[in-house]
Motif scaffolding. Structure first.
Motif, short mmCIF file in Angstrom:
data_model
loop_
_atom_site.label_atom_id
_atom_site.label_comp_id
_atom_site.label_asym_id
_atom_site.label_seq_id
_atom_site.Cartn_x
_atom_site.Cartn_y
_atom_site.Cartn_z
N LYS A 260 0.88 -1.15 0.23
CA LYS A 260 -0.02 0.01 0.03
C LYS A 260 0.84 1.33 0.05
O LYS A 260 0.66 2.30 -0.58
CB LYS A 260 -0.99 -0.03 1.25
N THR A 261 1.92 1.25 0.88
CA THR A 261 2.62 2.41 1.04
C THR A 261 3.57 2.77 -0.36
O THR A 261 3.33 3.76 -0.90
CB THR A 261 3.78 2.45 2.27
N ILE A 262 3.84 1.76 -0.86
CA ILE A 262 4.84 1.90 -2.05
C ILE A 262 3.71 2.32 -3.50
O ILE A 262 4.08 3.10 -4.36
CB ILE A 262 5.32 0.43 -2.46
N ILE B 113 -2.76 9.98 2.30
CA ILE B 113 -2.71 9.91 3.63
C ILE B 113 -2.63 8.38 4.18
O ILE B 113 -3.46 7.47 3.60
CB ILE B 113 -3.99 10.29 4.20
N ASP B 114 -1.66 8.09 4.85
CA ASP B 114 -1.10 6.59 5.16
C ASP B 114 -0.69 6.66 6.58
O ASP B 114 0.24 6.88 7.02
CB ASP B 114 0.19 6.50 4.21
N SER B 115 -1.57 6.16 7.37
CA SER B 115 -2.95 5.34 7.11
C SER B 115 -4.15 5.84 7.97
O SER B 115 -3.82 6.51 8.83
CB SER B 115 -2.75 3.77 7.24
N LEU C 219 1.37 8.80 8.87
CA LEU C 219 1.03 8.63 10.32
C LEU C 219 1.46 7.41 10.89
O LEU C 219 1.35 7.32 12.12
CB LEU C 219 -0.67 8.40 10.28
N GLU C 220 2.08 6.47 10.00
CA GLU C 220 2.50 5.16 10.66
C GLU C 220 4.14 5.36 10.69
O GLU C 220 4.52 4.71 11.94
CB GLU C 220 2.00 4.17 9.58
N GLU C 221 4.81 5.98 9.69
CA GLU C 221 6.17 5.75 9.50
C GLU C 221 6.69 7.28 10.00
O GLU C 221 6.29 7.93 9.23
CB GLU C 221 6.58 5.32 8.51
N ARG C 222 7.99 7.30 10.44
CA ARG C 222 8.42 8.73 10.63
C ARG C 222 8.93 8.95 9.23
O ARG C 222 9.39 8.18 8.34
CB ARG C 222 9.74 8.63 11.32
MG LIG Z 1 2.58 1.12 4.92
#
Ligand SMILES: [Mg+2]
Ligand SMILES: Nc1ncnc2c1ncn2[C@@H]1O[C@H](COP(=O)(O)OP(=O)(O)O)[C@@H](O)[C@H]1O
Length: 243
Positions: A37-39, A135-137, A61-64
């Motif tokens: 999803k992120t990619i 917007i993740d996630s 929102l999930e990863e720095r």
């Molecule tokens: Mg992700």
């Protein structure tokens, strides 16, 4: 008159969707952890910048942001360069949430709400004239409500405000139960499009697939599209029949 389209940035996906996402729409990208999803979302922004001169906002929102930039570099995508050119903004909504110190230029304060997030998105969008947003996630917003109606209301509000801003947006979510396609069970009704990403067992292997389940305002294939994450991103390697 034909509708304005926004290229997905994914080889093989525009073709099965009438040329791209309907401009200004919002799309839910859902799937388990590790399905890409992120990619998928980052590629939408990266290709927009590289190939179409379309500027982007990434709300993480999930990863720095630091980790995100490094992961993207592993695909040869230099996000930092685009940030320096003020063509890409990464809004750090992850660090303060987890109580970490951040030196990022764009950050959200601890305990921010949807309205302040949208205000920040609006500001950044106007500032760099962005037309693409990620917007993740959504589950990382950690909506502290359990009532489905309330959650639906909040996500509806978010998606309406994004439509109003006029950007084409991808929002990620993650299903935690096998019979549900999203985290809260309401996102797929609120968003105008839904893309489902999956990992399927095939012999000893796991195969990646994605499917356009819904895309208001356009004809699209309903076929499961096998894809791979290659050296420079996602490639759908089987086009199937024309829709
Ligand atoms: Mg992700
Ligand atoms: N540079 C890369 N080349 C090939 N595959 C990669 C690369 N980076 C990550 N991946 C694959 O992508 C997966 C993570 O994708 P990601 O978009 O972060 O998933 P999600 O956001 O759905 O959790 C990894 O588990 C790995 O299989």
């Amino acid at each position: 008159m034909s509708m304005k389209r926004v290229k997905t940035g994914i080889e093989g996906l525009d073709e099965v969707m009438g040329g791209g996402y309907p401009a200004g729409t919002n799309i839910l990208v859902t799937g388990a952890s590790g399905t890409g999803k992120t990619i998928f979302c980052a590629q939408f922004l990266y290709r927009g910048l590289r190939d179409y001169n379309e500027k982007g906002i990434y709300v993480t929102l999930e990863e720095r942001p630091e980790d995100l930039r490094n992961e993207m570099l592993s695909l040869g995508w230099d996000f930092k360069k685009f940030e320096d050119e003020e063509r890409l903004v990464i809004i750090d909504a992850a660090s303060t949430r987890s109580g970490l110190h951040t030196r990022e230029k764009y950050t959200m304060p601890k305990g921010f709400d949807i309205d302040s997030l949208v205000t920040e998105i609006y500001r950044a969008t106007k500032r760099i004239q962005a037309t693409r947003l990620v917007i993740d996630s959504l589950p990382s917003l950690e909506l502290r409500v359990t009532d489905t109606g309330q959650i639906r209301g909040i996500i509806y509000r978010l998606s309406s405000l994004l439509l109003e801003i006029g950007v084409t947006s991808l929002l990620t979510t993650e299903s935690v139960r096998p019979n549900m396609i999203s985290r809260y069970g309401v996102e797929e009704f609120v968003c105008r499009g839904v893309i489902i990403m999956d990992l399927e067992e095939k012999g000893h292997d796991l195969k990646r697939t994605l499917r356009v389940r819904k895309m208001r305002g356009t004809k699209h294939t309903m076929r499961k599209l096998p894809f791979e994450i290659q050296q420079d991103g996602i490639v759908i390697y089987y086009h199937g029949e024309q829709y």
